[in-house]
Write a protein that holds these residues in place. Structure first.
Motif, mmCIF file in Angstrom:
data_model
loop_
_atom_site.group_PDB
_atom_site.id
_atom_site.type_symbol
_atom_site.label_atom_id
_atom_site.label_comp_id
_atom_site.label_asym_id
_atom_site.label_seq_id
_atom_site.Cartn_x
_atom_site.Cartn_y
_atom_site.Cartn_z
ATOM 1 N N LEU A 182 4.903 7.471 -22.020
ATOM 2 C CA LEU A 182 5.298 6.978 -20.703
ATOM 3 C C LEU A 182 4.122 7.095 -19.748
ATOM 4 C CD1 LEU A 182 7.529 6.042 -18.686
ATOM 5 C CD2 LEU A 182 7.924 8.485 -18.212
ATOM 6 N N GLU A 183 3.692 5.958 -19.206
ATOM 7 C CA GLU A 183 2.587 5.947 -18.255
ATOM 8 C C GLU A 183 3.088 6.216 -16.842
ATOM 9 O OE1 GLU A 183 -0.696 3.170 -18.845
ATOM 10 O OE2 GLU A 183 0.579 2.120 -20.286
ATOM 11 N N THR A 184 2.173 6.562 -15.960
ATOM 12 C CA THR A 184 2.538 6.897 -14.584
ATOM 13 C C THR A 184 3.111 5.705 -13.829
ATOM 14 O OG1 THR A 184 0.274 6.448 -13.824
ATOM 15 C CG2 THR A 184 0.792 8.713 -14.447
ATOM 16 N N ASP A 186 4.606 10.867 -13.283
ATOM 17 C CA ASP A 186 4.144 10.132 -12.102
ATOM 18 C C ASP A 186 2.684 10.480 -11.877
ATOM 19 O OD1 ASP A 186 4.038 12.623 -10.590
ATOM 20 O OD2 ASP A 186 6.206 12.445 -10.329
ATOM 21 N N ASN A 187 2.138 10.073 -10.732
ATOM 22 C CA ASN A 187 0.710 10.243 -10.483
ATOM 23 C C ASN A 187 0.381 11.524 -9.712
ATOM 24 O OD1 ASN A 187 1.719 9.555 -7.980
ATOM 25 N ND2 ASN A 187 0.072 8.128 -7.475
ATOM 26 N N THR A 188 1.320 12.466 -9.613
ATOM 27 C CA THR A 188 1.076 13.696 -8.866
ATOM 28 C C THR A 188 -0.178 14.403 -9.379
ATOM 29 O OG1 THR A 188 3.437 14.021 -8.466
ATOM 30 C CG2 THR A 188 2.012 15.950 -8.230
ATOM 31 N N CYS A 189 -1.142 14.617 -8.505
ATOM 32 C CA CYS A 189 -2.387 15.276 -8.881
ATOM 33 C C CYS A 189 -3.045 15.852 -7.634
ATOM 34 C CB CYS A 189 -3.332 14.300 -9.578
ATOM 35 S SG CYS A 189 -4.783 15.096 -10.317
ATOM 36 N N SER A 199 -3.162 7.037 -11.387
ATOM 37 C CA SER A 199 -3.151 8.326 -12.077
ATOM 38 C C SER A 199 -3.355 9.517 -11.157
ATOM 39 C CB SER A 199 -4.239 8.339 -13.162
ATOM 40 O OG SER A 199 -4.019 7.327 -14.109
ATOM 41 N N SER A 200 -3.574 9.301 -9.887
ATOM 42 C CA SER A 200 -3.838 10.409 -8.972
ATOM 43 C C SER A 200 -3.233 10.140 -7.599
ATOM 44 C CB SER A 200 -5.348 10.636 -8.823
ATOM 45 O OG SER A 200 -5.623 11.482 -7.728
ATOM 46 N N SER A 201 -2.320 11.015 -7.188
ATOM 47 C CA SER A 201 -1.729 10.886 -5.862
ATOM 48 C C SER A 201 -2.758 11.177 -4.772
ATOM 49 C CB SER A 201 -0.534 11.834 -5.723
ATOM 50 O OG SER A 201 -0.906 13.171 -5.996
ATOM 51 N N MET A 202 -3.775 11.985 -5.080
ATOM 52 C CA MET A 202 -4.835 12.235 -4.101
ATOM 53 C C MET A 202 -5.663 10.979 -3.867
ATOM 54 S SD MET A 202 -4.411 15.240 -2.924
ATOM 55 C CE MET A 202 -5.951 15.554 -2.063
ATOM 56 N N TRP A 203 -5.889 10.213 -4.926
ATOM 57 C CA TRP A 203 -6.556 8.922 -4.762
ATOM 58 C C TRP A 203 -5.683 7.992 -3.916
ATOM 59 C CZ3 TRP A 203 -10.690 5.927 -5.061
ATOM 60 C CH2 TRP A 203 -11.801 6.341 -5.801
ATOM 61 N N ALA A 204 -4.384 7.983 -4.207
ATOM 62 C CA ALA A 204 -3.473 7.124 -3.455
ATOM 63 C C ALA A 204 -3.459 7.506 -1.982
ATOM 64 C CB ALA A 204 -2.060 7.222 -4.041
ATOM 65 N N ARG A 205 -3.469 8.800 -1.703
ATOM 66 C CA ARG A 205 -3.474 9.272 -0.313
ATOM 67 C C ARG A 205 -4.778 8.885 0.374
ATOM 68 N NH1 ARG A 205 -2.469 15.548 0.441
ATOM 69 N NH2 ARG A 205 -0.620 14.898 -0.754
ATOM 70 N N GLU A 206 -5.877 9.021 -0.352
ATOM 71 C CA GLU A 206 -7.179 8.675 0.207
ATOM 72 C C GLU A 206 -7.254 7.202 0.586
ATOM 73 O OE1 GLU A 206 -11.681 8.460 -1.618
ATOM 74 O OE2 GLU A 206 -10.564 10.322 -1.936
ATOM 75 N N LEU A 207 -6.644 6.361 -0.251
ATOM 76 C CA LEU A 207 -6.656 4.918 0.004
ATOM 77 C C LEU A 207 -5.438 4.451 0.785
ATOM 78 C CD1 LEU A 207 -7.959 3.606 -3.449
ATOM 79 C CD2 LEU A 207 -9.259 4.071 -1.361
ATOM 80 N N LYS A 208 -4.629 5.444 1.245
ATOM 81 C CA LYS A 208 -3.449 5.168 2.065
ATOM 82 C C LYS A 208 -2.460 4.250 1.346
ATOM 83 C CE LYS A 208 -5.765 5.928 6.507
ATOM 84 N NZ LYS A 208 -6.947 6.568 5.903
ATOM 85 N N GLN A 209 -2.238 4.547 0.070
ATOM 86 C CA GLN A 209 -1.255 3.810 -0.719
ATOM 87 C C GLN A 209 -0.003 4.660 -0.899
ATOM 88 O OE1 GLN A 209 -2.835 2.343 -4.403
ATOM 89 N NE2 GLN A 209 -4.581 1.316 -3.434
ATOM 90 N N GLU A 210 1.148 4.066 -0.731
ATOM 91 C CA GLU A 210 2.400 4.799 -0.833
ATOM 92 C C GLU A 210 2.825 4.966 -2.292
ATOM 93 O OE1 GLU A 210 5.467 3.082 1.502
ATOM 94 O OE2 GLU A 210 4.377 3.224 3.398
ATOM 95 N N THR A 211 3.505 6.081 -2.570
ATOM 96 C CA THR A 211 4.039 6.330 -3.904
ATOM 97 C C THR A 211 5.299 5.512 -4.115
ATOM 98 O OG1 THR A 211 3.165 8.586 -3.875
ATOM 99 C CG2 THR A 211 4.912 8.107 -5.465
ATOM 100 N N GLY A 271 -0.999 13.547 -17.032
ATOM 101 C CA GLY A 271 -0.654 12.997 -15.731
ATOM 102 C C GLY A 271 -1.641 11.951 -15.278
ATOM 103 N N GLY A 272 -1.922 12.014 -13.949
ATOM 104 C CA GLY A 272 -1.650 13.097 -13.020
ATOM 105 C C GLY A 272 -2.085 14.459 -13.520
#
Length: 386
Positions: free
Chosen positions: A22-24, A124-127, A138-150, A179-180
């Motif tokens: 199962l992928e993120t 999920d991408n929690t990291c 693959s990384s929620s920190m990357w998503a936060r940095e780029l202001k992308q919502e989960t 993960g993540g």
């Protein structure tokens, strides 16, 4: 068919009959080595049971039994074809050995059969890190940095996957957590609780950055006997903290020392990139000086994103790096030897260099993160005369 015949078979893999990955982002494949562009399906669109019993899975089983080396599984077949020694192993051979010896192989006689024995779960991408070569998927920190919502809908869909896995937890042979960052995912704590109660002898592999150990998941893993820690690290000190953004080298080292006190297997998952083009060898020696042997290292070239490929180095520097690797290969053994040889093969393969591409993306990354790669990697900065 018996286990020995399965191991000798050049096409069959037990996973289409026994496991899923199962992928993120919700995609499902039989394993991580399967072509990511050809998944079975996505749990956003279909139930997990529909996917693992669907036409894509059925077609893969039929191709395997016809000895056609399915294109979806090309990664394993290429790896086996190029294998230079018995110590190296593809995902196909690993699972045939680990799972095939513990199931009734008559299961493979019917393409409609499926009995869950293995899961590779990326809930999920929690990291808590944003490694330079990673991405928001693959990384929620990357998503936060780029202001992308989960994607909250995916987490709701994952509940059905969770229930299916929990219902079959007693018959699992092999579990892979990644993960993540798996040490941060509460689903893993719930899964480990159930494994401890119903299936404590299950083999658990956890691919972790080993940076956060106070979530309960780390402590729970320490209670199991058959644990294989696959630790992601390809540099030391400041280079480690730059590549693995938000990582702390001292914390990592402390946590590594802790798991060394356990009777668990430990491997290092290391990527060879343009940033650690030579210092990855220093990282290997650092861990060898701490008592790890050559079989502890799983090293491979970074295939993407392409702008961090080591092949963008000026040709003279690339050839010097190849010579250094070849010198180290002479005394290397087992997995380390195989990994270094694979990196050399990659460095020698045809490639169109684009120095500007690397500089553009790393400068953009530095601007966003308020860093300066030239100070962390002075030898690389000299190479580019910038």
């Amino acid at each position: 068919m018996d286990a020995k015949k399965l191991i000798k078979n050049k096409s069959l893999c037990v996973l289409p009959w026994t496991g899923f990955y199962l992928e993120t982002d919700g995609r499902v494949r039989s394993c991580v080595a399967q072509d990511p562009k050809a998944p079975y399906g996505n749990i956003r669109d279909r139930s997990l049971q529909d996917i693992i019993h669907g036409p894509e899975a059925l077609d893969l089983k039929q191709q395997m039994k016809a000895d056609t080396n399915p294109p979806r599984c090309n990664t394993c077949h290429v790896q086996e074809h190029n294998q230079k020694r018995a110590q190296g192993i593809s995902s196909r051979l690993y699972y045939n050995r680990e799972i095939g010896s513990k199931i009734d192989l008559d299961l493979l006689n019917d393409d409609n059969n499926f009995e869950l024995r293995h899961v590779d779960l990326r809930w999920d991408n929690t990291c808590n890190q944003a490694c330079v070569y990673c991405d928001p998927t693959s990384s929620s920190m990357w998503a936060r940095e780029l202001k992308q919502e989960t994607d909250s809908t995916l987490r709701k869909t994952n509940l059905k996957v969770r229930d299916y896995v929990y219902d079959n937890v007693h018959q699992l042979v092999n579990v892979y957590l990644a993960g993540g960052e798996p040490l941060l995912m509460k689903q893993n704590l719930e899964l480990l609780d159930r494994l401890k109660q119903h299936n404590p002898g299950c083999t658990i592999r956890v691919n972790t950055n080993l940076s956060k150990t106070d979530t309960g998941i780390f402590e729970k893993l320490c209670e199991f006997e058959n644990v294989h820690w696959i630790v992601s690290c390809e540099a030391v000190g400041d280079e480690y903290e730059y590549i693995r953004h938000h990582g702390n080298w001292q914390n990592f080292s402390t946590n590594l020392d802790h798991i060394r006190t356990l009777d668990h297997k430990i491997s290092f998952n290391m990527l060879h990139t343009i940033l650690n083009y030579q210092s990855i060898l220093e990282c290997v020696e650092h861990f060898k000086n701490k008592g790890f042997n050559d079989n502890s290292f799983v090293i491979g070239p970074l295939f993407g994103p392409l702008y961090f490929s080591v092949r963008h180095l000026p040709q003279l520097i690339l050839e010097e790096t190849i010579r250094r690797f070849e010198t180290r290969i002479v005394s290397a053994k087992d997995n380390l030897k195989n990994g270094l040889e694979n990196c050399v093969d990659y460095m020698r393969s045809p490639h169109t260099k684009n120095i500007q591409l690397f500089e553009y993306f790393i400068n953009k990354l530095d601007q966003r993160r308020k860093q300066n790669w030239r100070k962390i990697f002075p030898k690389l900065a000299e190479v580019y005369n910038v």
